[in-house]
Design a protein around this motif. Structure first.
Motif, PDB file in Angstrom:
ATOM      1  N   VAL A  39       0.835  -1.204   0.000  1.00 13.52           N
ATOM      2  CA  VAL A  39       0.000   0.000   0.000  1.00 13.52           C
ATOM      3  C   VAL A  39       0.872   1.257   0.000  1.00 13.52           C
ATOM      4  O   VAL A  39       1.820   1.373   0.777  1.00 13.52           O
ATOM      5  CB  VAL A  39      -0.944   0.010   1.226  1.00 13.52           C
ATOM      6  CG1 VAL A  39      -1.772   1.290   1.262  1.00 13.52           C
ATOM      7  CG2 VAL A  39      -1.852  -1.217   1.211  1.00 13.52           C
ATOM      8  N   ASP A  40       0.530   2.206  -0.880  1.00 15.33           N
ATOM      9  CA  ASP A  40       1.271   3.470  -0.955  1.00 15.33           C
ATOM     10  C   ASP A  40       0.805   4.480   0.086  1.00 15.33           C
ATOM     11  O   ASP A  40       1.603   5.264   0.600  1.00 15.33           O
ATOM     12  CB  ASP A  40       1.106   4.093  -2.348  1.00 15.33           C
ATOM     13  CG  ASP A  40       1.745   3.257  -3.436  1.00 15.33           C
ATOM     14  OD1 ASP A  40       2.975   3.097  -3.398  1.00 15.33           O
ATOM     15  OD2 ASP A  40       1.008   2.757  -4.306  1.00 15.33           O
ATOM     16  N   LEU A  41      -0.495   4.493   0.361  1.00 17.35           N
ATOM     17  CA  LEU A  41      -1.047   5.433   1.339  1.00 17.35           C
ATOM     18  C   LEU A  41      -2.124   4.741   2.158  1.00 17.35           C
ATOM     19  O   LEU A  41      -3.085   4.196   1.605  1.00 17.35           O
ATOM     20  CB  LEU A  41      -1.654   6.655   0.646  1.00 17.35           C
ATOM     21  CG  LEU A  41      -2.380   7.647   1.577  1.00 17.35           C
ATOM     22  CD1 LEU A  41      -1.376   8.383   2.471  1.00 17.35           C
ATOM     23  CD2 LEU A  41      -3.218   8.649   0.787  1.00 17.35           C
ATOM     24  N   VAL A  42      -1.962   4.773   3.473  1.00 16.45           N
ATOM     25  CA  VAL A  42      -3.000   4.304   4.391  1.00 16.45           C
ATOM     26  C   VAL A  42      -3.688   5.527   4.980  1.00 16.45           C
ATOM     27  O   VAL A  42      -3.028   6.421   5.520  1.00 16.45           O
ATOM     28  CB  VAL A  42      -2.419   3.440   5.525  1.00 16.45           C
ATOM     29  CG1 VAL A  42      -3.503   3.125   6.554  1.00 16.45           C
ATOM     30  CG2 VAL A  42      -1.830   2.153   4.975  1.00 16.45           C
ATOM     31  N   ILE A  43      -5.005   5.571   4.848  1.00 14.24           N
ATOM     32  CA  ILE A  43      -5.798   6.653   5.434  1.00 14.24           C
ATOM     33  C   ILE A  43      -6.454   6.136   6.706  1.00 14.24           C
ATOM     34  O   ILE A  43      -7.176   5.141   6.686  1.00 14.24           O
ATOM     35  CB  ILE A  43      -6.876   7.144   4.448  1.00 14.24           C
ATOM     36  CG1 ILE A  43      -6.224   7.744   3.200  1.00 14.24           C
ATOM     37  CG2 ILE A  43      -7.789   8.169   5.120  1.00 14.24           C
ATOM     38  CD1 ILE A  43      -7.216   8.135   2.112  1.00 14.24           C
ATOM     39  N   LEU A  44      -6.176   6.804   7.802  1.00 17.03           N
ATOM     40  CA  LEU A  44      -6.792   6.489   9.089  1.00 17.03           C
ATOM     41  C   LEU A  44      -7.468   7.778   9.552  1.00 17.03           C
ATOM     42  O   LEU A  44      -6.938   8.540  10.355  1.00 17.03           O
ATOM     43  CB  LEU A  44      -5.720   6.023  10.078  1.00 17.03           C
ATOM     44  CG  LEU A  44      -6.139   5.125  11.243  1.00 17.03           C
ATOM     45  CD1 LEU A  44      -6.818   3.860  10.744  1.00 17.03           C
ATOM     46  CD2 LEU A  44      -4.947   4.762  12.102  1.00 17.03           C
ATOM     47  N   ASN A  45      -8.642   8.016   8.995  1.00 15.63           N
ATOM     48  CA  ASN A  45      -9.320   9.301   9.140  1.00 15.63           C
ATOM     49  C   ASN A  45     -10.437   9.207  10.174  1.00 15.63           C
ATOM     50  O   ASN A  45     -11.473   8.599   9.929  1.00 15.63           O
ATOM     51  CB  ASN A  45      -9.880   9.730   7.776  1.00 15.63           C
ATOM     52  CG  ASN A  45     -10.563  11.079   7.839  1.00 15.63           C
ATOM     53  OD1 ASN A  45     -10.157  11.956   8.591  1.00 15.63           O
ATOM     54  ND2 ASN A  45     -11.617  11.238   7.058  1.00 15.63           N
ATOM     55  N   GLU A  67      -0.406  -3.926  12.025  1.00 18.21           N
ATOM     56  CA  GLU A  67      -1.002  -4.361  10.762  1.00 18.21           C
ATOM     57  C   GLU A  67      -0.845  -3.277   9.699  1.00 18.21           C
ATOM     58  O   GLU A  67      -0.525  -3.557   8.544  1.00 18.21           O
ATOM     59  CB  GLU A  67      -2.486  -4.686  10.963  1.00 18.21           C
ATOM     60  CG  GLU A  67      -2.766  -6.099  11.388  1.00 18.21           C
ATOM     61  CD  GLU A  67      -2.493  -7.081  10.258  1.00 18.21           C
ATOM     62  OE1 GLU A  67      -3.418  -7.437   9.513  1.00 18.21           O
ATOM     63  OE2 GLU A  67      -1.326  -7.494  10.113  1.00 18.21           O
ATOM     64  N   LEU A  68      -1.095  -2.042  10.100  1.00 11.62           N
ATOM     65  CA  LEU A  68      -0.925  -0.913   9.180  1.00 11.62           C
ATOM     66  C   LEU A  68       0.510  -0.875   8.651  1.00 11.62           C
ATOM     67  O   LEU A  68       0.741  -0.714   7.447  1.00 11.62           O
ATOM     68  CB  LEU A  68      -1.275   0.375   9.920  1.00 11.62           C
ATOM     69  CG  LEU A  68      -1.191   1.725   9.230  1.00 11.62           C
ATOM     70  CD1 LEU A  68      -2.074   2.729   9.964  1.00 11.62           C
ATOM     71  CD2 LEU A  68       0.236   2.266   9.193  1.00 11.62           C
ATOM     72  N   LYS A  69       1.450  -1.043   9.549  1.00 10.42           N
ATOM     73  CA  LYS A  69       2.861  -0.988   9.160  1.00 10.42           C
ATOM     74  C   LYS A  69       3.235  -2.163   8.254  1.00 10.42           C
ATOM     75  O   LYS A  69       4.063  -2.027   7.347  1.00 10.42           O
ATOM     76  CB  LYS A  69       3.735  -0.981  10.419  1.00 10.42           C
ATOM     77  CG  LYS A  69       5.161  -0.521  10.182  1.00 10.42           C
ATOM     78  CD  LYS A  69       5.897  -0.323  11.496  1.00 10.42           C
ATOM     79  CE  LYS A  69       7.310   0.187  11.235  1.00 10.42           C
ATOM     80  NZ  LYS A  69       8.062   0.385  12.503  1.00 10.42           N
ATOM     81  N   ARG A  70       2.604  -3.303   8.491  1.00 11.78           N
ATOM     82  CA  ARG A  70       2.892  -4.489   7.669  1.00 11.78           C
ATOM     83  C   ARG A  70       2.481  -4.269   6.216  1.00 11.78           C
ATOM     84  O   ARG A  70       3.219  -4.626   5.288  1.00 11.78           O
ATOM     85  CB  ARG A  70       2.151  -5.710   8.235  1.00 11.78           C
ATOM     86  CG  ARG A  70       2.319  -6.978   7.387  1.00 11.78           C
ATOM     87  CD  ARG A  70       1.470  -8.119   7.908  1.00 11.78           C
ATOM     88  NE  ARG A  70       0.037  -7.880   7.782  1.00 11.78           N
ATOM     89  CZ  ARG A  70      -0.651  -8.010   6.647  1.00 11.78           C
ATOM     90  NH1 ARG A  70      -0.038  -8.357   5.520  1.00 11.78           N
ATOM     91  NH2 ARG A  70      -1.961  -7.784   6.627  1.00 11.78           N
ATOM     92  N   VAL A  71       1.301  -3.700   5.993  1.00 13.29           N
ATOM     93  CA  VAL A  71       0.803  -3.562   4.619  1.00 13.29           C
ATOM     94  C   VAL A  71       1.399  -2.350   3.905  1.00 13.29           C
ATOM     95  O   VAL A  71       1.350  -2.266   2.673  1.00 13.29           O
ATOM     96  CB  VAL A  71      -0.741  -3.479   4.591  1.00 13.29           C
ATOM     97  CG1 VAL A  71      -1.348  -4.689   5.288  1.00 13.29           C
ATOM     98  CG2 VAL A  71      -1.260  -2.183   5.204  1.00 13.29           C
ATOM     99  N   LEU A  72       1.972  -1.417   4.652  1.00 14.47           N
ATOM    100  CA  LEU A  72       2.508  -0.190   4.068  1.00 14.47           C
ATOM    101  C   LEU A  72       3.853  -0.449   3.394  1.00 14.47           C
ATOM    102  O   LEU A  72       4.728  -1.114   3.948  1.00 14.47           O
ATOM    103  CB  LEU A  72       2.680   0.867   5.165  1.00 14.47           C
ATOM    104  CG  LEU A  72       3.069   2.277   4.726  1.00 14.47           C
ATOM    105  CD1 LEU A  72       1.938   2.932   3.943  1.00 14.47           C
ATOM    106  CD2 LEU A  72       3.436   3.128   5.947  1.00 14.47           C
ATOM    107  N   LYS A  73       4.016   0.080   2.186  1.00 12.34           N
ATOM    108  CA  LYS A  73       5.311  -0.006   1.512  1.00 12.34           C
ATOM    109  C   LYS A  73       6.369   0.754   2.312  1.00 12.34           C
ATOM    110  O   LYS A  73       6.046   1.665   3.082  1.00 12.34           O
ATOM    111  CB  LYS A  73       5.216   0.588   0.103  1.00 12.34           C
ATOM    112  CG  LYS A  73       4.365  -0.218  -0.870  1.00 12.34           C
ATOM    113  CD  LYS A  73       4.335   0.453  -2.240  1.00 12.34           C
ATOM    114  CE  LYS A  73       3.493  -0.333  -3.234  1.00 12.34           C
ATOM    115  NZ  LYS A  73       3.441   0.327  -4.566  1.00 12.34           N
ATOM    116  N   TYR A  74       7.629   0.392   2.082  1.00 10.68           N
ATOM    117  CA  TYR A  74       8.702   1.052   2.832  1.00 10.68           C
ATOM    118  C   TYR A  74       8.699   2.558   2.585  1.00 10.68           C
ATOM    119  O   TYR A  74       8.962   3.350   3.493  1.00 10.68           O
ATOM    120  CB  TYR A  74      10.069   0.466   2.458  1.00 10.68           C
ATOM    121  CG  TYR A  74      11.195   1.125   3.228  1.00 10.68           C
ATOM    122  CD1 TYR A  74      11.421   0.812   4.566  1.00 10.68           C
ATOM    123  CD2 TYR A  74      11.999   2.102   2.625  1.00 10.68           C
ATOM    124  CE1 TYR A  74      12.430   1.437   5.292  1.00 10.68           C
ATOM    125  CE2 TYR A  74      13.007   2.731   3.341  1.00 10.68           C
ATOM    126  CZ  TYR A  74      13.216   2.399   4.672  1.00 10.68           C
ATOM    127  OH  TYR A  74      14.208   3.023   5.383  1.00 10.68           O
TER     128      TYR A  74
END
Length: 380
Positions: A156-162, A177-184
């Motif tokens: 994932v390029d951008l995670v939105i937690l709004n 989990e958020l960190k796992r799916v997020l690209k470096y």
């Protein structure tokens, strides 16, 4: 009690929130909940025996996510989404993979797709919300933030937690989990209510202490999340979320290094000031009703308003009303009398007190459309 951010077991209680949280569902324990403060980092949070799974069950079955376009109209909703897009535009491309955690009905996702961002996914635990998103041809994933196994690592390029993190007790699992799916080289957009701003708002008493919000955060807490879980803050700022009348703070983060958690007493001082203001304001509203002993019908018993019921215990409450069928039948004891929440069509005589601030206009319209001529008063 355990701090949801830093994990410290040292804390103290500030305020008794309720006798139990069963307005959110029968699976919630029949035990009191409190507003508490962590003595290591200063986070203010809900101290409850309820677990994350209880809240997930609530969001799956009982919670009603607001539809911004219906509640606030196109102009205000588009203004808000334009604000979000302006903040995230420097960090994404049209082909970026975007994940909207707790995206509800997919309204923001539909907006982004119309702006040319085609790889947008709405992740939410509520089946109705995801079905609605899929009907609009939005990619929808039925899941919650603590278990996103349907999403690949580093994808994932951008995670939105709004305006979602404040609803999460299990911060550790969600952020991991958020960190796992997020690209470096990916980014996180985080926006949350600003607890420091509660006391400055002219809102109904205790409005910001909805049972749904288990974290009450300030900029210090965003910094501590970044430090605890290894993120670097790229941008941050303050914003007034007009569509739901919330003072808010936001941050753009990317993966970085872990750091040390820092203490701040800003959140505790702010919440205590807000509690004092709410109690004073509520007494001014309640005292005339205590004296008159006129029959009262309390309308709008939900996660944001159940906290108010205790203050009506010396008033002549004759009915509790809510249009949500899943709340009807729940019992509360006021002044020794047991009251079950009933449907609007069961309303009898008495002055109607509208407790729900976000829905007060629609409730008032519903009352008049039903042909009821009861006097109506609203919390201010």
């Amino acid at each position: 009690m355990k701090c949801p951010i830093c994990g410290s077991l040292s804390g103290h209680r500030i305020f008794k929130l309720c006798e139990n949280m069963k307005i959110l569902g029968g699976n919630f324990p029949n035990t009191p909940a409190y507003i508490a403060c962590c003595e290591k980092c200063g986070l203010v949070f809900t101290d409850t025996e309820a677990e994350q799974k209880d809240f997930i069950s609530y969001y799956k079955t009982s919670a009603y996510a607001p539809k911004y376009f219906d509640m606030f109209g196109e102009e205000e909703t588009y203004d808000y989404y334009n604000h979000l897009l302006e903040l995230i535009t420097p960090y994404i491309k049209k082909e970026s993979i975007i994940l909207d955690i707790a995206g509800a009905w997919g309204e923001l996702d539909e907006y982004l797709i119309k702006k040319g961002y085609l790889n947008v996914t709405d992740l939410d635990p509520n089946e109705d919300c995801i079905a609605n998103a899929r009907n609009k041809k939005i990619n929808g994933i039925l899941a919650d933030s603590t278990d996103m196994k349907q999403i690949k690592d580093n994808s994932v390029d951008l995670v939105i937690l709004n305006h979602a993190l404040e609803h999460i007790l299990n911060v550790e699992d969600s952020i991991n989990e958020l960190k796992r799916v997020l690209k470096y080289d990916g980014y996180v957009f985080l926006e949350i209510p600003n607890a420091e701003g509660y006391v400055s708002e002219e809102s109904a008493p205790f409005n910001f202490l909805t049972y749904e919000h288990v974290l009450h955060m300030t900029m210090n807490d965003i910094a501590n999340i970044a430090a605890k879980y290894g993120f670097k803050i790229i941008d941050k700022g303050f914003y007034y979320k007009k569509v739901s009348n919330y003072p808010s703070i936001y941050s753009i983060m990317k993966k970085g290094r872990n750091g040390d958690v820092q203490f701040s007493d800003i959140a505790e001082k702010s919440i205590k000031a807000y509690l004092e203001k709410s109690e004073s304001s509520l007494l001014q509203f309640i005292n005339p009703l205590k004296v008159s002993q006129e029959p009262l019908v309390l309308w709008g018993i939900g996660a944001s308003t159940a906290i108010l019921l205790e203050v009506f215990k010396e008033c002549n409450v004759v009915q509790l009303v809510d249009r949500n069928p899943k709340r009807q039948g729940i019992e509360f004891v006021l002044n020794g009398q047991t009251h079950k929440i009933v449907a609007p069509d069961a309303v009898g005589n008495g002055t109607i007190v509208i407790l729900s601030i976000p829905y007060r206009d629609s409730i008032c319209k519903q009352i008049r459309n039903m042909g009821l001529d009861n006097p109506i008063v609203m919390l201010k």
